[in-house]
Design a protein around this motif. Structure first.
Motif, PDB file in Angstrom:
ATOM      1  N   TYR A 123      -6.901  13.877  -4.555  1.00 20.44           N
ATOM      2  CA  TYR A 123      -7.174  13.220  -5.618  1.00 20.44           C
ATOM      3  C   TYR A 123      -8.029  13.718  -6.538  1.00 20.44           C
ATOM      4  CZ  TYR A 123     -11.416  10.775  -3.514  1.00 20.44           C
ATOM      5  OH  TYR A 123     -12.685  10.718  -2.765  1.00 20.44           O
ATOM      6  N   VAL A 149      -0.320   7.716 -10.977  1.00 14.78           N
ATOM      7  CA  VAL A 149      -0.750   6.322 -11.400  1.00 14.78           C
ATOM      8  C   VAL A 149      -0.039   5.995 -12.641  1.00 14.78           C
ATOM      9  CG1 VAL A 149      -2.963   6.678 -10.348  1.00 14.78           C
ATOM     10  CG2 VAL A 149      -2.751   7.321 -12.662  1.00 14.78           C
ATOM     11  N   TYR A 191     -13.249   5.191  -4.520  1.00 18.96           N
ATOM     12  CA  TYR A 191     -13.064   6.113  -3.757  1.00 18.96           C
ATOM     13  C   TYR A 191     -14.627   6.821  -3.947  1.00 18.96           C
ATOM     14  CZ  TYR A 191      -8.094   5.952  -2.987  1.00 18.96           C
ATOM     15  OH  TYR A 191      -6.915   5.603  -2.479  1.00 18.96           O
ATOM     16  N   THR A 240      -4.610   9.729   2.314  1.00 19.94           N
ATOM     17  CA  THR A 240      -4.060   8.471   2.919  1.00 19.94           C
ATOM     18  C   THR A 240      -3.737   9.070   4.341  1.00 19.94           C
ATOM     19  OG1 THR A 240      -1.901   9.321   1.952  1.00 19.94           O
ATOM     20  CG2 THR A 240      -3.036   7.517   0.985  1.00 19.94           C
ATOM     21  N   TYR A 287       2.683  10.593  -5.208  1.00 22.04           N
ATOM     22  CA  TYR A 287       1.864   9.414  -5.622  1.00 22.04           C
ATOM     23  C   TYR A 287       1.426   9.737  -7.065  1.00 22.04           C
ATOM     24  CZ  TYR A 287       0.783   8.460  -0.655  1.00 22.04           C
ATOM     25  OH  TYR A 287       1.097   8.317   0.594  1.00 22.04           O
ATOM     26  N   GLY A 330       4.083   4.207  -3.734  1.00 24.63           N
ATOM     27  CA  GLY A 330       3.198   5.113  -4.696  1.00 24.63           C
ATOM     28  C   GLY A 330       3.173   4.649  -6.069  1.00 24.63           C
ATOM     29  N   LEU A 388       0.743  -1.106  -0.038  1.00 25.26           N
ATOM     30  CA  LEU A 388       0.245   0.052  -0.003  1.00 25.26           C
ATOM     31  C   LEU A 388       0.854   1.041  -0.205  1.00 25.26           C
ATOM     32  CD1 LEU A 388      -2.743  -0.894   2.652  1.00 25.26           C
ATOM     33  CD2 LEU A 388      -3.208  -0.390   0.193  1.00 25.26           C
ATOM     34  N   SER A 389       1.748   1.064   0.541  1.00 20.93           N
ATOM     35  CA  SER A 389       2.940   2.448   0.669  1.00 20.93           C
ATOM     36  C   SER A 389       3.701   2.855  -0.626  1.00 20.93           C
ATOM     37  CB  SER A 389       3.798   2.170   1.715  1.00 20.93           C
ATOM     38  OG  SER A 389       4.721   1.212   1.487  1.00 20.93           O
ATOM     39  N   ARG A 404       0.406   2.205  -7.036  1.00 22.10           N
ATOM     40  CA  ARG A 404      -0.926   2.569  -6.857  1.00 22.10           C
ATOM     41  C   ARG A 404      -2.079   2.452  -8.242  1.00 22.10           C
ATOM     42  NH1 ARG A 404      -2.124   6.011  -2.549  1.00 22.10           N
ATOM     43  NH2 ARG A 404      -3.723   7.194  -3.544  1.00 22.10           N
ATOM     44  N   TRP A 429     -10.070   7.484  -9.541  1.00 25.15           N
ATOM     45  CA  TRP A 429     -10.092   6.748  -8.413  1.00 25.15           C
ATOM     46  C   TRP A 429     -11.347   6.497  -7.899  1.00 25.15           C
ATOM     47  CZ3 TRP A 429      -6.409   3.871  -6.670  1.00 25.15           C
ATOM     48  CH2 TRP A 429      -5.064   3.920  -6.738  1.00 25.15           C
ATOM     49  N   LYS A 447      -6.544  -2.430   1.256  1.00 22.08           N
ATOM     50  CA  LYS A 447      -6.396  -1.742   2.361  1.00 22.08           C
ATOM     51  C   LYS A 447      -7.494  -2.044   3.483  1.00 22.08           C
ATOM     52  CE  LYS A 447      -7.306   3.459   3.472  1.00 22.08           C
ATOM     53  NZ  LYS A 447      -7.891   4.747   2.861  1.00 22.08           N
ATOM     54  N   ARG A 488      -6.399  -1.962  -4.666  1.00 25.77           N
ATOM     55  CA  ARG A 488      -5.804  -1.230  -3.747  1.00 25.77           C
ATOM     56  C   ARG A 488      -6.873  -1.273  -2.446  1.00 25.77           C
ATOM     57  NH1 ARG A 488      -4.872   3.482  -1.597  1.00 25.77           N
ATOM     58  NH2 ARG A 488      -2.878   3.928  -0.757  1.00 25.77           N
TER      59      ARG A 488
END
Length: 440
Positions: A404, A276, A429, A322, A274, A40, A37-38, A43, A424, A54, A50
């Motif tokens: 985001y 994508v 999200y 995050t 971060y 970037g 998860l950490s 992601r 996202w 989480k 993801r």
């Protein structure tokens, strides 16, 4: 009820061993999911998975808390059992402090939407620090307490405590009626020989030492870089982003007096990068910015034309979903509602869609959200061009929503009629990403 009675009927040692084993597996799974998860850079590759990962990490953390609750009634007896073993007591104290710190900071991060941003930042720092310390320690503990090393240690102890066979036979055959003085002499002499045979460090101890040194070599440099960045409040990280900026945007934007004079928190904050996609690079020779769709006056600007538009300055906080925040960033740019008003939004338009220059990332706001006073198409941060790693040369800033929504490398705005789900949002999200309310 039956399972509870079965657990209580087990011997103390079996329950202790079971908790130790369960905890080891949970820590391993927490480590793997937390590291994934950490990162970037992956992601975007993880996508919707993801969000699932989480949730799994959260459930594993709650399981770890449950194990501590089960252990709590046993701690007094366990402490008495190891009262003569200082190393085990020290290990127990360290591990409990580690697990409690992990759990407490993890719960805050889990419920960060309901916590003050300052507490979230502190919890994230503590959680990361304990991970850097705890994971290598858990690996070392697993190696040093492995069955193979324990077997080596038992063999060495048995060899050291076994009486020398040759000396016993010689004593029986040659001097069956030897005097006590002669026997004492042989014993003293043999003690000297045995002492000379002893290694300054046992094989098991040597292997533990090697494991520890290898872990320090493997983890040490990365830990140093992390701790330097985590506790650096002088803005060196942002300065490095500016110094290593791959964008070539000429001429550079000239900051307004308020922008140049106000030193906000942006340059002093620790942004986590971060993305994508691979971080794109832009040049003023080819860069374009456009607004189109359901507008009366669609338009496209090159870099020099874009810099001629009227800009304003605002100071606002920057919140990531995050859990971390950077406070009092000074942004300079064009208010979004100014751009929309100049374009002439048509009555059929209901949403504003944003396109990133990476040609992958998109997001959207409702028209009423997009007309907020603090939503900005930003060109400068703290009086300096926004570096590419922080979303420059131009990025969207939506201070009251999680970041985001603040699309990096912004190059296109389109007015549309139907709702658009961003990158996202289609991966779990919230579409409405208000700070403190998003479920992402």
């Amino acid at each position: 009820m039956e399972s509870k009675r079965g657990w209580l009927k087990q011997s103390f040692g079996k329950r202790l061993n079971a908790l130790h084993s369960w905890n080891a597996w949970i820590v391993l799974l927490l480590t793997v999911t937390g590291i994934v998860l950490s990162i970037g850079a992956i992601r975007g590759d993880l996508g919707a998975f993801r969000v699932t990962l989480k949730q799994l990490h959260i459930y594993l953390g709650l399981a770890s808390v449950l194990l501590m609750v089960l252990y709590a009634p046993m701690i007094r007896k366990h402490w008495r059992q190891i009262r003569a073993r200082r190393n085990q007591r020290a290990n127990l104290v360290f591990v409990l402090a580690l697990l409690i710190g992990w759990a407490a900071s993890g719960v805050i991060l889990w419920q960060f939407r309901h916590m003050p941003p300052g507490l979230n930042n502190a919890a994230l720092l503590v959680h990361d620090l304990l991970t850097w310390v705890g994971v290598p320690y858990a690996v070392y503990h697993a190696i040093s307490r492995s069955r193979w090393l324990k077997r080596q240690q038992r063999l060495e102890q048995a060899a050291a405590s076994r009486p020398p066979a040759a000396a016993s036979v010689a004593a029986a055959d040659i001097a069956p009626v030897a005097s006590e003085h002669a026997t004492a002499g042989r014993t003293a002499a043999q003690a000297v020989i045995d002492a000379l045979k002893e290694l300054p460090i046992t094989r098991a101890s040597f292997l533990r030492l090697v494991a520890g040194v290898l872990l320090v070599i493997a983890v040490g440099p990365a830990f140093y870089r992390w701790i330097k960045g985590a506790f650096d409040t002088g803005g060196s990280s942002t300065a490095e982003y500016v110094a290593n900026d791959g964008n070539r945007m000429l001429p550079p934007p000239a900051p307004l007096p308020d922008s140049a004079a106000v030193v906000g928190g942006g340059a002093k904050g620790n942004f986590r990068i971060y993305t994508v996609t691979e971080i794109p690079t832009f040049s003023s020779d080819t860069w374009k910015f456009a607004i189109s769709g359901l507008v009366d006056k669609p338009n496209a600007w090159n870099w020099e034309q874009f810099l001629q538009m009227k800009r304003t300055v605002q100071v606002s906080d920057f919140h990531c979903v995050t859990g971390w925040s950077v406070y009092q960033c000074t942004w300079e740019g064009i208010p979004l509602k100014q751009l929309l008003a100049a374009a002439g939004v048509q009555a059929s338009a209901k949403y504003v869609k944003f396109y990133s220059g990476d040609k992958v990332y998109t997001d959207a706001l409702s028209l009423s959200q997009a007309n907020g006073d603090d939503i900005m198409v930003a060109v400068l941060m703290d009086g300096k061009p926004i570096p590419q790693q922080l979303g420059g040369p131009v990025r969207l800033i939506v201070p009251q929503m999680y970041a985001y929504k603040s699309v990096k490398w912004l190059q296109g705005i389109e007015l549309i009629e139907k709702e658009h789900m961003g990158y996202w949002e289609v991966r779990g999200y919230d579409n409405d990403a208000w700070v403190g309310k998003s479920n992402a």
